[in-house]
Enzyme design. Structure first.
Site, PDB file in Angstrom:
ATOM      1  N   ASN A 190      66.251 -18.591  27.845  1.00 59.44           N
ATOM      2  CA  ASN A 190      66.644 -17.779  28.997  1.00 59.44           C
ATOM      3  C   ASN A 190      66.179 -16.349  28.761  1.00 59.44           C
ATOM      4  OD1 ASN A 190      68.599 -16.897  31.320  1.00 59.44           O
ATOM      5  ND2 ASN A 190      69.171 -15.597  29.587  1.00 59.44           N
ATOM      6  N   GLU A 191      65.575 -15.765  29.752  1.00 58.68           N
ATOM      7  CA  GLU A 191      65.147 -14.357  29.675  1.00 58.68           C
ATOM      8  C   GLU A 191      64.584 -14.036  28.295  1.00 58.68           C
ATOM      9  OE1 GLU A 191      68.025 -11.566  31.321  1.00 58.68           O
ATOM     10  OE2 GLU A 191      67.848 -12.505  33.283  1.00 58.68           O
TER      11      GLU A 191
ATOM     12  N   TYR B  67      67.488 -10.117  40.501  1.00 56.12           N
ATOM     13  CA  TYR B  67      68.785  -9.569  40.928  1.00 56.12           C
ATOM     14  C   TYR B  67      68.577  -8.468  41.950  1.00 56.12           C
ATOM     15  CZ  TYR B  67      71.409 -12.180  37.451  1.00 56.12           C
ATOM     16  OH  TYR B  67      72.001 -13.189  36.737  1.00 56.12           O
TER      17      TYR B  67
ATOM     18  N   GLU C 112      78.288 -19.102  33.270  1.00 51.65           N
ATOM     19  CA  GLU C 112      78.021 -18.633  31.908  1.00 51.65           C
ATOM     20  C   GLU C 112      79.342 -18.324  31.202  1.00 51.65           C
ATOM     21  OE1 GLU C 112      75.360 -15.279  31.783  1.00 51.65           O
ATOM     22  OE2 GLU C 112      75.188 -15.366  29.604  1.00 51.65           O
TER      23      GLU C 112
ATOM     24  N   GLU D  38      68.382 -17.457  38.398  1.00 52.31           N
ATOM     25  CA  GLU D  38      69.429 -16.425  38.468  1.00 52.31           C
ATOM     26  C   GLU D  38      69.024 -15.478  39.578  1.00 52.31           C
ATOM     27  OE1 GLU D  38      70.759 -14.409  34.906  1.00 52.31           O
ATOM     28  OE2 GLU D  38      70.536 -16.247  33.728  1.00 52.31           O
TER      29      GLU D  38
ATOM     30  N   GLN E  52      77.132 -15.583  39.808  1.00 50.86           N
ATOM     31  CA  GLN E  52      77.482 -16.834  39.165  1.00 50.86           C
ATOM     32  C   GLN E  52      78.597 -17.489  39.978  1.00 50.86           C
ATOM     33  OE1 GLN E  52      78.156 -16.381  34.917  1.00 50.86           O
ATOM     34  NE2 GLN E  52      76.233 -15.296  34.638  1.00 50.86           N
TER      35      GLN E  52
HETATM   36  O1  AHR Z   1      74.132 -13.208  34.951  1.00 47.99           O
HETATM   37  C1  AHR Z   1      74.352 -12.199  34.013  1.00 47.99           C
HETATM   38  C2  AHR Z   1      73.181 -12.007  33.070  1.00 47.99           C
HETATM   39  O2  AHR Z   1      72.073 -11.577  33.786  1.00 47.99           O
HETATM   40  C3  AHR Z   1      72.692 -13.229  32.353  1.00 47.99           C
HETATM   41  O3  AHR Z   1      73.405 -13.488  31.197  1.00 47.99           O
HETATM   42  C4  AHR Z   1      71.271 -12.889  32.029  1.00 47.99           C
HETATM   43  O4  AHR Z   1      70.449 -14.009  31.977  1.00 47.99           O
HETATM   44  C5  AHR Z   1      70.891 -11.918  33.115  1.00 47.99           C
HETATM   45  O5  AHR Z   1      70.313 -10.766  32.614  1.00 47.99           O
END
Ligand code: AHR
Length: 515
Positions: A204-205, A273, A57, A324, A375
């Site tokens: 995205n999101e 995450y 990103e 992600e 990432q």
């Molecule tokens: O990876 C960092 C961020 O985490 C990304 O920009 C977003 O999609 C997620 O919340």
């Protein structure tokens, strides 16, 4: 929850855990015994190489500094691409790379990143620190990077602040081979050949930074956008809808109800995450345990989401992506200031976390079609960290290297008989002549003496490699780039028996020759 049946083991495999910790001859750590059964005839699905995918990103120093330094940089580069990063990534064969975000995707206008670099607009990256983005890394540079490292490009489109027209034009610009103005513009910008981008993310999101929508609202946008993302040429665009944050069932229900079975959709992308409660190199064993237990939650989320998806997609035609995922620790303000947003050190703990995540995806290989760790460079759970002209391969890099032999093989079931979230994490896959097994031992204070029964196969020898360090916070820093690297480890594989000793907090992959 592991992808294993909960029934008692077959007689040959015996009970799950021999509880007593014993110091074994030749091993400087105490071990608990564990019996497993690898069921070679019990196939799950293909370990698509895309399960080992990556994400980059415009955030911190991921793209600028980490991957792209520009042609005039004193840092060694190949036409602007950072040479050491390209070489390391090429050696790992990155299967697929998602770009340009993340949250950045829904504020990105692809036209800003084409044409002569000096004439590109300067825009503000409003998500990630309001720095001025000079757009010198755009579509052509991204596709060029993918070609250099052998990755399939995956473009995340702008739904939040974009329009269906903007996104359909990006598809035409990239993929149309005929004589259209957009295709001719691409040729004038240096690529007569279409880019042939297969993977297209529709936002995205969108439940968060991509527009704060509900699942129902996003479905309306998705239907409109997806209608115009046509097949100009092969490859046919593979359309990926924004999926839930973790296991948010309301999002998934709202989206599929709102979609009303209309509109093309090939993939549905969850984000998951694993948050950490402290800075990367300061974890205690208890904090690590809390973070690593999230991988059991991730597996449960995948199982529950795939069940929900079956309600609207009983044939299972729509693939689940986790585009992600990874560890997200507390940032060190000094490091963020120096290296950019979301920069964190990568430690021995992260190697185990990466293996636990990949093991989950491989165990769910009949539904999960892609997973992109967040990432690739300098951000969150990264493969590489850079500082000026220095570039180090992190422990995450080495976990991916250890697990590479699984790619393209058939995932098979493993019976561990252990439902504890922080039990031994295992996945196995078989090819015509090889069985590959990865073990991640999340326990910092105990080794595991593994005794595997091979059901439906016979071994004729094996090799194994381990990544391990006694300090859970050990990392490959810029002054000690090789502090934690893989090594060979003993393994015994004969007939139906596979045995090896896993050190505490370690990742081991063994490649077994099948007789
Ligand atoms: O990876 C960092 C961020 O985490 C990304 O920009 C977003 O999609 C997620 O919340």
């Amino acid at each position: 929850m592991k992808n294993v049946t909960r029934r008692a083991f077959t007689a040959g495999a015996g009970a799950a855990v021999a509880a007593a910790l014993t110091a074994r001859k030749g091993f400087p750590f105490a071990s608990a015994g564990q019996k497993l059964e690898i069921q070679l005839a019990n196939e799950i699905g293909t370990v698509r190489p895309e399960l080992h995918g990556q994400f980059a990103e415009h955030l911190g120093s991921c793209v600028y500094g980490g991957l792209w330094v520009g042609r005039n940089s004193p840092i060694p580069n190949i036409n602007g691409y950072r040479k050491d990063a390209v070489e390391y990534l090429k050696a790992l064969s990155i299967p697929v790379l998602r770009w340009p975000g993340g949250c950045f995707a829904d504020d990105y206008h692809w036209r800003d990143g084409i044409g002569p670099a000096g004439k590109r607009p300067r825009s503000v990256n409003s998500h990630w620190g309001n720095y001025v983005e000079d757009n010198s890394f755009g579509t052509h540079e991204f596709v060029g990077l993918c070609r250099m490292i052998g990755a399939e490009p995956y473009l995340a489109g702008n739904v939040g602040s974009g329009s269906p027209r903007e996104l359909r034009d990006w598809v035409e610009y990239c993929n149309y081979a005929g004589d259209s103005s957009l295709a001719n513009e691409r040729a004038a910008n240096g690529s007569k050949e279409p880019f042939g981008v297969k993977y297209w993310g529709v936002g995205n999101e969108n439940w968060g930074c991509g527009g704060q929508m509900s699942g129902e609202e996003y479905a309306e946008h998705y239907r409109r956008f997806a209608t115009y993302l046509r097949t100009w040429n092969e490859p046919r665009p593979f359309l990926i809808a924004c999926g839930p944050n973790r296991n948010d069932a309301a999002w998934t229900r709202g989206f599929f109800e709102g979609l009303r079975r209309r509109g093309p959709i090939n993939g549905f992308a969850m984000h998951f995450y694993s948050n950490g409660t402290t800075q990367a190199t300061r974890f205690t064993a208890a904090q690590m345990e809390q973070q690593l237990s999230s991988f059991a939650q991730m597996e449960r989320a995948i199982l529950e989401q795939r069940q929900l998806m079956n309600t609207w997609d009983p044939q299972g035609a729509i693939g689940l992506l986790v585009d992600e995922w990874g560890v997200w620790d507390r940032m060190d303000p000094a490091e963020e200031k120096r290296y950019g947003r979301l920069f964190q050190q990568i430690t021995m703990r992260d190697a185990v976390a990466a293996a636990m995540g990949l093991n989950v995806f491989q165990r769910q290989a009949d539904k999960v079609i892609m997973a992109n760790i967040a990432q690739m460079v300098n951000v969150l759970h990264s493969l590489l960290l850079t500082d000026g002209d220095k570039c180090v391969r992190t422990t995450t890099y080495y976990t991916y290297e250890l697990m590479k032999p699984h790619r393209g093989k058939k995932a098979v079931k493993v019976e561990t008989g252990d439902a504890w979230p922080l039990g031994l994490s295992v996945s196995a896959s078989k090819g015509t002549q090889e069985l590959v097994v990865t073990f991640a031992n999340p326990k910092p204070d105990s080794g595991v003496s593994v005794n595997c029964a091979l059901a439906g196969g016979s071994a004729a020898g094996a090799t194994a490699r381990v990544i391990h360090h006694p300090d859970l916070n050990a990392c490959n820093g810029f002054s000690q780039p090789d502090a934690v690297t893989p090594k060979g480890i003993e393994v015994s594989a004969q007939g139906s028996s596979l045995r090896l000793e896993l050190p505490p907090l370690s990742v081991v992959t063994t490649v077994v020759r099948l007789a």
